[in-house]
Design a protein around this motif. Sequence first.
Motif, mmCIF file in Angstrom:
data_model
loop_
_atom_site.group_PDB
_atom_site.id
_atom_site.type_symbol
_atom_site.label_atom_id
_atom_site.label_comp_id
_atom_site.label_asym_id
_atom_site.label_seq_id
_atom_site.Cartn_x
_atom_site.Cartn_y
_atom_site.Cartn_z
ATOM 1 N N PHE A 299 0.862 -1.183 0.000
ATOM 2 C CA PHE A 299 0.000 0.000 0.000
ATOM 3 C C PHE A 299 0.899 1.234 0.000
ATOM 4 C CE2 PHE A 299 -2.799 3.348 1.073
ATOM 5 C CZ PHE A 299 -3.982 2.972 0.477
ATOM 6 N N TYR A 300 0.787 2.002 -1.089
ATOM 7 C CA TYR A 300 1.646 3.190 -1.186
ATOM 8 C C TYR A 300 0.817 4.460 -1.234
ATOM 9 C CZ TYR A 300 0.653 2.970 -6.268
ATOM 10 O OH TYR A 300 0.038 2.928 -7.497
ATOM 11 N N LEU A 301 1.478 5.567 -0.901
ATOM 12 C CA LEU A 301 0.886 6.902 -1.026
ATOM 13 C C LEU A 301 1.812 7.706 -1.925
ATOM 14 C CD1 LEU A 301 0.321 7.618 2.785
ATOM 15 C CD2 LEU A 301 -1.438 6.946 1.123
ATOM 16 N N ILE A 302 1.235 8.541 -2.779
ATOM 17 C CA ILE A 302 2.066 9.462 -3.563
ATOM 18 C C ILE A 302 1.750 10.869 -3.074
ATOM 19 C CG2 ILE A 302 2.703 10.270 -5.858
ATOM 20 C CD1 ILE A 302 1.774 7.536 -6.917
ATOM 21 N N MET A 303 2.731 11.488 -2.479
ATOM 22 C CA MET A 303 2.545 12.806 -1.883
ATOM 23 C C MET A 303 2.715 13.891 -2.951
ATOM 24 S SD MET A 303 1.713 12.016 1.120
ATOM 25 C CE MET A 303 1.830 13.536 2.074
ATOM 26 N N ALA A 306 8.198 16.107 -2.917
ATOM 27 C CA ALA A 306 9.231 15.289 -2.258
ATOM 28 C C ALA A 306 9.333 15.678 -0.787
ATOM 29 C CB ALA A 306 10.571 15.491 -2.966
ATOM 30 N N ALA A 307 9.207 16.989 -0.504
ATOM 31 C CA ALA A 307 9.323 17.451 0.889
ATOM 32 C C ALA A 307 8.188 16.864 1.731
ATOM 33 C CB ALA A 307 9.290 18.971 0.934
ATOM 34 N N ALA A 308 6.987 16.795 1.145
ATOM 35 C CA ALA A 308 5.845 16.231 1.882
ATOM 36 C C ALA A 308 6.071 14.743 2.132
ATOM 37 C CB ALA A 308 4.552 16.451 1.089
ATOM 38 N N ARG A 309 6.638 14.045 1.153
ATOM 39 C CA ARG A 309 6.908 12.611 1.335
ATOM 40 C C ARG A 309 7.931 12.404 2.462
ATOM 41 N NH1 ARG A 309 10.094 8.735 -1.631
ATOM 42 N NH2 ARG A 309 11.742 10.306 -1.580
ATOM 43 N N ASP A 310 9.026 13.166 2.402
ATOM 44 C CA ASP A 310 10.049 13.008 3.435
ATOM 45 C C ASP A 310 9.494 13.415 4.797
ATOM 46 O OD1 ASP A 310 11.653 12.216 1.381
ATOM 47 O OD2 ASP A 310 12.824 14.064 1.261
ATOM 48 N N ASN A 318 8.630 9.398 14.019
ATOM 49 C CA ASN A 318 8.512 9.976 15.369
ATOM 50 C C ASN A 318 7.461 9.261 16.197
ATOM 51 O OD1 ASN A 318 10.478 11.843 14.999
ATOM 52 N ND2 ASN A 318 9.083 13.456 14.261
ATOM 53 N N ARG A 319 6.540 8.607 15.514
ATOM 54 C CA ARG A 319 5.497 7.835 16.222
ATOM 55 C C ARG A 319 5.828 6.345 16.219
ATOM 56 N NH1 ARG A 319 3.932 12.369 14.633
ATOM 57 N NH2 ARG A 319 2.188 13.506 15.539
ATOM 58 N N ASP A 320 7.077 6.031 15.936
ATOM 59 C CA ASP A 320 7.538 4.633 15.951
ATOM 60 C C ASP A 320 6.876 3.768 14.877
ATOM 61 O OD1 ASP A 320 9.565 3.496 17.243
ATOM 62 O OD2 ASP A 320 8.520 3.145 19.147
ATOM 63 N N ILE A 321 6.592 4.388 13.754
ATOM 64 C CA ILE A 321 5.976 3.665 12.627
ATOM 65 C C ILE A 321 6.933 3.778 11.445
ATOM 66 C CG2 ILE A 321 4.036 3.664 10.986
ATOM 67 C CD1 ILE A 321 2.352 4.917 13.302
ATOM 68 N N LEU A 322 7.282 2.618 10.881
ATOM 69 C CA LEU A 322 8.268 2.651 9.793
ATOM 70 C C LEU A 322 7.588 2.606 8.425
ATOM 71 C CD1 LEU A 322 11.332 2.806 9.534
ATOM 72 C CD2 LEU A 322 11.329 0.342 9.154
ATOM 73 N N SER A 323 7.692 3.727 7.698
ATOM 74 C CA SER A 323 7.248 3.732 6.298
ATOM 75 C C SER A 323 8.505 3.936 5.453
ATOM 76 C CB SER A 323 6.238 4.849 6.050
ATOM 77 O OG SER A 323 6.855 6.099 6.248
ATOM 78 N N VAL A 324 8.473 3.460 4.232
ATOM 79 C CA VAL A 324 9.710 3.503 3.433
ATOM 80 C C VAL A 324 9.436 3.964 1.999
ATOM 81 C CG1 VAL A 324 10.929 1.715 4.759
ATOM 82 C CG2 VAL A 324 9.471 1.029 2.867
ATOM 83 N N PHE A 325 10.452 4.576 1.401
ATOM 84 C CA PHE A 325 10.324 4.912 -0.023
ATOM 85 C C PHE A 325 10.631 3.661 -0.836
ATOM 86 C CE2 PHE A 325 14.447 6.400 1.583
ATOM 87 C CZ PHE A 325 15.309 5.673 0.790
ATOM 88 N N HIS A 326 10.676 3.783 -2.161
ATOM 89 C CA HIS A 326 10.939 2.574 -2.934
ATOM 90 C C HIS A 326 12.085 2.830 -3.916
ATOM 91 C CE1 HIS A 326 8.972 -1.437 -4.388
ATOM 92 N NE2 HIS A 326 10.126 -1.605 -3.796
ATOM 93 N N TYR A 327 11.953 2.403 -5.175
ATOM 94 C CA TYR A 327 13.103 2.386 -6.066
ATOM 95 C C TYR A 327 13.673 3.769 -6.386
ATOM 96 C CZ TYR A 327 10.782 -2.054 -7.200
ATOM 97 O OH TYR A 327 10.166 -3.270 -7.143
ATOM 98 N N ALA A 378 -3.012 12.590 10.832
ATOM 99 C CA ALA A 378 -2.565 13.757 11.620
ATOM 100 C C ALA A 378 -1.488 14.554 10.890
ATOM 101 C CB ALA A 378 -2.019 13.265 12.973
ATOM 102 N N PHE A 379 -1.113 14.101 9.714
ATOM 103 C CA PHE A 379 -0.052 14.797 8.967
ATOM 104 C C PHE A 379 -0.651 15.745 7.932
ATOM 105 C CE2 PHE A 379 2.955 15.109 5.395
ATOM 106 C CZ PHE A 379 4.055 15.616 6.062
ATOM 107 N N HIS A 380 -0.247 17.003 8.014
ATOM 108 C CA HIS A 380 -0.707 17.986 7.017
ATOM 109 C C HIS A 380 0.496 18.748 6.503
ATOM 110 C CE1 HIS A 380 -4.960 17.266 7.631
ATOM 111 N NE2 HIS A 380 -4.619 17.018 8.889
ATOM 112 N N PRO A 381 0.908 18.460 5.261
ATOM 113 C CA PRO A 381 2.130 19.090 4.754
ATOM 114 C C PRO A 381 1.975 20.603 4.599
ATOM 115 C CG PRO A 381 1.065 17.791 3.011
ATOM 116 C CD PRO A 381 0.254 17.584 4.264
#
Length: 381
Positions: A299-303, A306-310, A318-327, A378-381
């Motif tokens: 399951f991916y999100l496209i922000m 780039a700044a919003a993705r990072d 910061n909430r101890d949840i690991l999300s990752v970028f891809h290729y 809770a994230f609002h870029p």
Amino acid sequence: MNDNSTNGIPFNRPWLSGKELEYISEAIRGGHASGNGPFTRRCQRFLERELGVKKAMLTTSCTDALEMCALLLDIGPGDEVIVPAYTFVSTANAFALRGARPVFADIRPDTLNIDEARLEKLITARTRAIVVVHYAGVACEMDAIMQTAQSHDITVVEDNAHGLFASYHGRPLGSLAPLATLSFHETKNISCGEGGALLINDPGLIGRAEILWEKGTNRARFFRGEVDRYTWVDIGSSFLPSDLLGAFLLAQLENKERIQTRRKEIWERYHTELADWAGHVGARLPVIPEDRQQSWHMFYLIMPTAAARDGLIAHLRNRDILSVFHYTPLDSSPMARRFGQPAPCPNAQSISERLLRLPFYTGLGKEDQDRVIEAVRAFHP
Ligand SMILES: Cc1ncc(COP(=O)(O)O)c(C=O)c1O
């Protein structure tokens, strides 16, 4: 079976059916721990039946299966192989190893798959193969791709590392081209740690594939009693995994329904629960065209930027949840420059900078998924 005791939510957590150790002990007790044993054959038959492919051969990785494809197609120096710019290195590397030049095609902005409309322009007299990747287990535009390839007498290979049990127009991915590959790496829906498979739909390639798989020998024919000794008959390598891995894998394959059903629920919940938030912040959720069924691999999100993705990755961390970028797009890699100046692939570049993958694994519980959903909202870029 699956320990959820830590407070952080990882990106991936291997899922076990509970039968793995039993089958592995059976393989050891049975005295056949090397390759091409009873469990390997049971896995292969399972894949052949479920996918409707002519031949399935377990390999030690999807990378190895792709290398077998390059050998089977006699790819060599002077040849060109078209691959999507947005993929894992193995899609291109397997062919570069044989001396071919990878030619990078940009991706579609909707499914993130190779853009079939760009293929004609990339085809030259040297093009031998087009390798497609069904990104996130959502099929490529296979009708158009096969038509283009056939009109130029070019072979298509499906790198189906993500899409086991997905389909296109009702036909399983991996059954649509002469050759296809699967991955059973730990991050995949069905796994044995490291593993893969070569799927063959062109019967004319099966005999040679058996030889390449077994170090260039005709050992398979010897075991079938077709020759009275086996010997070196072609190039090849040791692509077959130990039967202990076949035992591990069978314990997972037999739980296909359970695994896929659970992953579908997790995927659909993310999709439903994040739709409003995505609309507000200008994020995009995955697109699944109606004529194909996905594999619920990712399951991916496209922000929007780039700044919003990072920012979102950091916010989740910061909430101890690991999300990752891809290729990282292959066309802009240092290795790509060795093959000349590739045509730019702006969609691959833009997606690479803006995509992130949320925690997604079969054992992801409702409470942990709620935590991820709340944190994203809770994230609002
Ligand atoms: C599209 C694609 N192809 C090939 C591979 C390589 O798979 P393996 O690790 O089984 O060699 C990957 C890895 O995830 C991948 O994403």
